[in-house]
Design an enzyme around this catalytic site. Structure first.
Site, PDB file in Angstrom:
ATOM      1  N   LEU A   1       0.616  -0.969   0.342  1.00  0.00           N
ATOM      2  CA  LEU A   1      -0.091   0.167  -0.150  1.00  0.00           C
ATOM      3  C   LEU A   1       1.220   1.513   0.029  1.00  0.00           C
ATOM      4  O   LEU A   1       1.465   1.842   0.784  1.00  0.00           O
ATOM      5  CB  LEU A   1      -0.756   0.030   0.946  1.00  0.00           C
ATOM      6  CG  LEU A   1      -1.543   1.243   1.321  1.00  0.00           C
ATOM      7  CD1 LEU A   1      -2.907   1.261   0.272  1.00  0.00           C
ATOM      8  CD2 LEU A   1      -2.885   0.882   2.401  1.00  0.00           C
ATOM      9  N   HIS A   2       1.112   1.832  -1.375  1.00  0.00           N
ATOM     10  CA  HIS A   2       2.460   2.995  -1.329  1.00  0.00           C
ATOM     11  C   HIS A   2       1.898   3.951  -1.919  1.00  0.00           C
ATOM     12  O   HIS A   2       0.464   3.850  -1.953  1.00  0.00           O
ATOM     13  CB  HIS A   2       3.352   2.352  -2.358  1.00  0.00           C
ATOM     14  CG  HIS A   2       2.920   1.907  -3.458  1.00  0.00           C
ATOM     15  ND1 HIS A   2       3.063   2.920  -4.213  1.00  0.00           N
ATOM     16  CD2 HIS A   2       2.928   0.991  -4.342  1.00  0.00           C
ATOM     17  CE1 HIS A   2       2.593   2.530  -6.054  1.00  0.00           C
ATOM     18  NE2 HIS A   2       2.008   1.144  -5.447  1.00  0.00           N
ATOM     19  N   ALA A   3       1.857   4.837  -2.712  1.00  0.00           N
ATOM     20  CA  ALA A   3       1.863   6.251  -2.154  1.00  0.00           C
ATOM     21  C   ALA A   3      -0.052   6.358  -3.558  1.00  0.00           C
ATOM     22  O   ALA A   3      -0.936   6.743  -2.815  1.00  0.00           O
ATOM     23  CB  ALA A   3       2.249   7.154  -3.306  1.00  0.00           C
TER      24      ALA A   3
END
Length: 114
Positions: free
Chosen positions: A18-20
């Site tokens: 769950l990155h940017a």
């Protein structure tokens, strides 16, 4: 309409976690619902506002982490269903396409020397 409290948990299968970009997609989707939506790594918390991109990004949830959702409101079931579906779809990231796009981008500048 009655107000509901709905809970769900789902594992992150996106290779990048769950990155940017996924955090932005998740918070934008959460904001489309009137329900209060929160998420955590564990049902005991700590809980964060799923409509806050800064807080969602700060989770830094890796692949394999389990996200726990709780939504309260008249559209809580719809909110949980939509958010769970987004996680299941790897946040609509096309990993094969990204690799191909990167390869094309590296060679795309050739021939423009003019």
């Amino acid at each position: 309409m009655t107000e509901s409290t709905i809970k769900a948990m789902i594992e992150i299968t996106n290779p990048s976690g769950l990155h940017a970009r996924p955090a932005v997609k998740m918070t934008k989707l959460a904001k489309t619902f009137a329900a209060k939506v929160q998420l955590a790594f564990d049902m005991s918390g700590p809980w964060i506002d799923a409509k806050s991109v800064v807080k969602v990004m700060a989770l830094k949830a890796p692949k394999g982490a389990v996200l726990h959702f709780v939504a309260n409101g008249t559209d809580a079931p719809e909110a949980i269903a939509a958010l769970s579906d987004l996680v299941r779809r790897d946040f609509d990231e096309n990993h094969e396409g990204e690799a191909a796009g990167a390869a094309v981008g590296q060679h795309g500048g050739q021939g423009h020397g003019g």
